[in-house]
Design an enzyme around this catalytic site. Structure first.
Site, mmCIF file in Angstrom:
data_model
loop_
_atom_site.group_PDB
_atom_site.id
_atom_site.type_symbol
_atom_site.label_atom_id
_atom_site.label_comp_id
_atom_site.label_asym_id
_atom_site.label_seq_id
_atom_site.Cartn_x
_atom_site.Cartn_y
_atom_site.Cartn_z
ATOM 1 N N HIS A 12 -14.613 -13.173 7.990
ATOM 2 C CA HIS A 12 -14.172 -12.222 6.971
ATOM 3 C C HIS A 12 -15.333 -11.797 6.085
ATOM 4 C CE1 HIS A 12 -11.684 -11.363 3.139
ATOM 5 N NE2 HIS A 12 -11.505 -10.357 3.954
ATOM 6 N N GLU A 39 -15.502 -9.110 10.499
ATOM 7 C CA GLU A 39 -14.801 -8.074 9.731
ATOM 8 C C GLU A 39 -15.687 -7.715 8.557
ATOM 9 O OE1 GLU A 39 -12.169 -6.591 6.406
ATOM 10 O OE2 GLU A 39 -13.605 -8.222 6.431
ATOM 11 N N ASP A 41 -16.226 -4.410 5.268
ATOM 12 C CA ASP A 41 -15.672 -3.244 4.594
ATOM 13 C C ASP A 41 -16.742 -2.157 4.505
ATOM 14 O OD1 ASP A 41 -13.250 -4.787 3.701
ATOM 15 O OD2 ASP A 41 -14.819 -5.921 2.669
ATOM 16 N N HIS A 54 -17.154 -3.944 -0.501
ATOM 17 C CA HIS A 54 -15.711 -4.078 -0.671
ATOM 18 C C HIS A 54 -15.205 -3.276 -1.860
ATOM 19 C CE1 HIS A 54 -11.944 -5.966 -2.036
ATOM 20 N NE2 HIS A 54 -11.735 -6.257 -0.769
ATOM 21 N N GLU A 114 -13.450 -2.414 8.662
ATOM 22 C CA GLU A 114 -12.387 -1.965 7.764
ATOM 23 C C GLU A 114 -12.875 -0.742 6.993
ATOM 24 O OE1 GLU A 114 -10.685 -4.661 4.807
ATOM 25 O OE2 GLU A 114 -9.730 -2.910 3.898
#
Ligand code: G3P
Ligand code: MG
Length: 244
Positions: A12, A39, A41, A54, A114
Site C-alpha cells: 500500500h 499500490e 496514488d 496521496h 490509484e
C-alpha cells in the site's frame, strides 16, 4: 472470469508505513520484503505532470506547503518527501508517474495505480493516467487502474479502453455489481471493513475479481485469502510475507 496476472500481495502506497509513502524508496523497501506489486496514488501537478501523492496538499508527506495543484512539477520535484519518515530517507523526491513506470518495468514488477484527482480535475486526471500508461508501458503485466472517482474511471476508459480498471468503494453500496459493469471494471476494490466471504463469492459469480484495502492484521488477511480474495493491499509489508 478474465485471466488474472496480478500477485495476491500488494504494498500500500509502496511499502505502507515502513518507508515514505508514494516514493521510489518505498517501492524499493517493499521489493526487499518480496513484494512485486505496489499500490500508489497519482494526481496532476499544476502544470499537468502526473506525480505520486496521496493528499491534495503537501504538508503531511513533504516539506512543501499548500496545494499540489498550485505548483509545477519543477517545484514539486525539489521538495523532500522522505525526511518525515526518518533521516535515512532524507531528500527522497516526489516521483513522476513516468519515473515509476520505468522502474517497475525494469524490475518486472507491476502496480495498482490509484487515480486520485484533485477536486475538479477528475476527468483530466483519469485520461492523463490512462494515456501515460498506454504510452509508456512496454513490457510485463500492465498496471491495474483504480479510483474512487467514477468520472476519472470513465475518462480513463475513454482514453485507453483496453487498460484494466477497478472500482474503489469505501462504503458498501448495494449496487456495486451495476457500478462495476457500467464502468467496464474487472475488479471491485473494497474496503476490508465491509468485505466478507459472501461478497467475494458474489463478485466472482459476476465475473469480477476482488481486491481489498487496507489489511494489516495477518489473521484478517488469511481469512480473506481463504475466502478467495484476489488482491490484498497492505501496509504491513514487514509482517505479511508474500512468501517468495
Ligand atoms: O487503493 C486502495 C487505497 O489506497 C485507497 O485508500 O486513501 O489509502 O488511497 P487511500
Ligand atoms: Mg491509495
Amino acid at each position: 472470469m478474465q485471466a488474472w496476472p496480478y500477485p495476491l500481495y500488494i504494498g500500500h502506497r509502496g511499502a505502507g508505513k515502513t518507508a515514505p509513502e508514494n516514493t521510489l524508496a518505498a517501492m524499493r523497501v517493499g521489493a526487499q520484503y518480496g513484494y512485486r506489486m505496489f499500490e500508489f496514488d497519482t494526481k496532476l501537478s499544476g502544470d499537468g505532470t502526473l506525480i505520486l501523492m496521496h493528499d491534495d496538499t503537501l504538508e503531511r508527506t513533504s516539506d512543501g506547503v499548500g496545494r499540489v495543484a498550485a505548483l509545477g512539477y519543477g517545484e514539486l520535484m525539489r521538495l523532500d518527501a522522505g525526511s518525515w519518515q526518518g533521516s535515512r530517507f532524507a531528500g527522497e523526491p516526489i516521483p513522476s508517474l513516468a519515473r515509476i513506470l520505468t522502474w517497475l518495468q525494469a524490475h518486472e514488477f507491476t502496480a495498482n495505480i490509484e487515480i486520485k484527482p484533485c477536486p475538479g480535475r477528475e476527468r483530466e486526471t483519469g485520461a492523463a493516467v490512462a494515456l501515460e500508461v498506454q504510452a509508456l508501458w512496454k513490457k510485463g503485466v500492465v498496471p491495474l487502474l483504480s479510483s474512487f472517482s467514477q468520472e476519472a474511471i470513465e475518462a480513463a476508459r475513454e482514453a485507453a479502453p483496453d487498460l484494466p480498471r477497478g472500482l474503489l468503494l469505501h462504503e458498501f453500496q448495494a449496487d456495486w455489481r451495476e457500478q462495476c459493469a457500467a464502468l467496464g471494471c474487472m475488479a471491485l476494490h473494497a474496503n476490508q471493513r465491509w468485505l466478507d466471504e459472501q461478497i467475494i463469492a458474489e463478485a466472482h459469480e459476476a465475473g469480477l475479481r476482488v481486491l481489498t484495502y487496507t489489511v494489516n492484521d495477518p489473521q484478517r488477511a488469511q481469512e480473506l485469502i481463504d475466502a478467495g480474495l484476489d488482491g490484498l493491499i497492505t501496509d504491513a509489508v514487514d509482517v505479511i510475507s508474500p512468501g517468495v
